[in-house]
Design an enzyme around this catalytic site. Structure first.
Site, PDB file in Angstrom:
ATOM      1  N   GLU A 137      18.229  77.128   3.842  1.00 55.67           N
ATOM      2  CA  GLU A 137      17.159  76.175   3.558  1.00 55.67           C
ATOM      3  C   GLU A 137      17.386  74.873   4.303  1.00 55.67           C
ATOM      4  O   GLU A 137      18.415  74.675   4.973  1.00 55.67           O
ATOM      5  CB  GLU A 137      17.060  75.976   2.043  1.00 55.67           C
ATOM      6  N   CYS A 194       9.318  88.718   1.525  1.00 55.09           N
ATOM      7  CA  CYS A 194       8.057  87.965   1.614  1.00 55.09           C
ATOM      8  C   CYS A 194       7.169  88.589   2.695  1.00 55.09           C
ATOM      9  O   CYS A 194       7.619  89.436   3.485  1.00 55.09           O
ATOM     10  CB  CYS A 194       8.339  86.493   1.922  1.00 55.09           C
ATOM     11  N   ASN A 211      19.662  83.402   3.326  1.00 48.07           N
ATOM     12  CA  ASN A 211      18.679  82.341   3.510  1.00 48.07           C
ATOM     13  C   ASN A 211      19.385  81.014   3.788  1.00 48.07           C
ATOM     14  O   ASN A 211      20.465  80.736   3.261  1.00 48.07           O
ATOM     15  CB  ASN A 211      17.696  82.246   2.331  1.00 48.07           C
ATOM     16  N   GLU A 222      16.369  87.944   5.499  1.00 46.34           N
ATOM     17  CA  GLU A 222      15.993  89.054   6.391  1.00 46.34           C
ATOM     18  C   GLU A 222      15.908  88.575   7.837  1.00 46.34           C
ATOM     19  O   GLU A 222      16.296  89.297   8.770  1.00 46.34           O
ATOM     20  CB  GLU A 222      14.641  89.641   5.969  1.00 46.34           C
ATOM     21  N   CYS A 248       8.483  88.338   6.224  1.00 45.41           N
ATOM     22  CA  CYS A 248       9.641  89.198   6.504  1.00 45.41           C
ATOM     23  C   CYS A 248       9.252  90.669   6.566  1.00 45.41           C
ATOM     24  O   CYS A 248       9.867  91.444   7.294  1.00 45.41           O
ATOM     25  CB  CYS A 248      10.758  88.957   5.493  1.00 45.41           C
ATOM     26  N   CYS A 306      14.579  82.869   5.923  1.00 47.26           N
ATOM     27  CA  CYS A 306      14.879  83.918   4.950  1.00 47.26           C
ATOM     28  C   CYS A 306      16.101  84.730   5.376  1.00 47.26           C
ATOM     29  O   CYS A 306      16.454  84.797   6.574  1.00 47.26           O
ATOM     30  CB  CYS A 306      13.697  84.857   4.813  1.00 47.26           C
TER      31      CYS A 306
END
Ligand code: THU
Length: 134
Positions: free
Chosen positions: A45, A87, A43, A56, A90, A54
């Site tokens: 940010e 999530c 990830n 993934e 994803c 993310c």
């Protein structure tokens, strides 16, 4: 295809590189493709929170950049005690490149905690076939 052990190690290695200064929740993802390659992502940010991405998504981007487009299996590793399941967004990202029985392994630092199929995590999903089946 790469062994599950090596996929787990790849997820752990990339998790350590995550850029997560806001959530302080580092995630790593490792995809095994049917031809034996492994692609990883973490990830990333951003101070503008919604722009973060993310793990993934990063692994999928690496897979596509590497010329592969089928997910054989994927390991997602998070921090803490609870399951770091992908999530919703994803799950849909994985869906694009996977089959209903593709396995999604959720891991913690000590090992795989639980394994799911894509169909378990995203039943009645919408995919490429829905666009062509007209
Ligand atoms: N995150 C992932 O990278 N993958 C998941 O499957 C769950 C959440 C990230 C997004 C954000 O950077 C942090 O974890 C906290 O939500």
């Amino acid at each position: 295809m790469a062994s599950l052990d090596s996929l787990f190690e790849a997820a752990r290695t990339i998790q350590a590189k995550a850029y997560a200064p806001y959530s302080r929740f580092k995630v790593g993802a490792a995809i095994a493709t049917p031809d034996g390659q492994v692609f990883t992502g973490c990830n990333v940010e951003n101070a503008a929170y919604p722009v973060g991405s993310c793990a993934e998504a990063g692994a999928i981007a690496a897979m596509i950049a590497g010329g592969q487009s089928r997910i054989g299996e994927i390991v997602v590793m998070g921090e803490g005690e609870s399951l770091c399941t992908p999530c919703g967004g994803c799950r849909q990202r994985i869906r694009e490149f996977a089959a209903p029985d593709t396995r999604i392994h959720v891991a913690g630092p000590a090992g795989i905690r639980r394994s799911f199929t894509l169909d378990e995590l995203l039943p009645f999903s919408f995919g490429p076939d829905n666009l062509t089946d007209r």
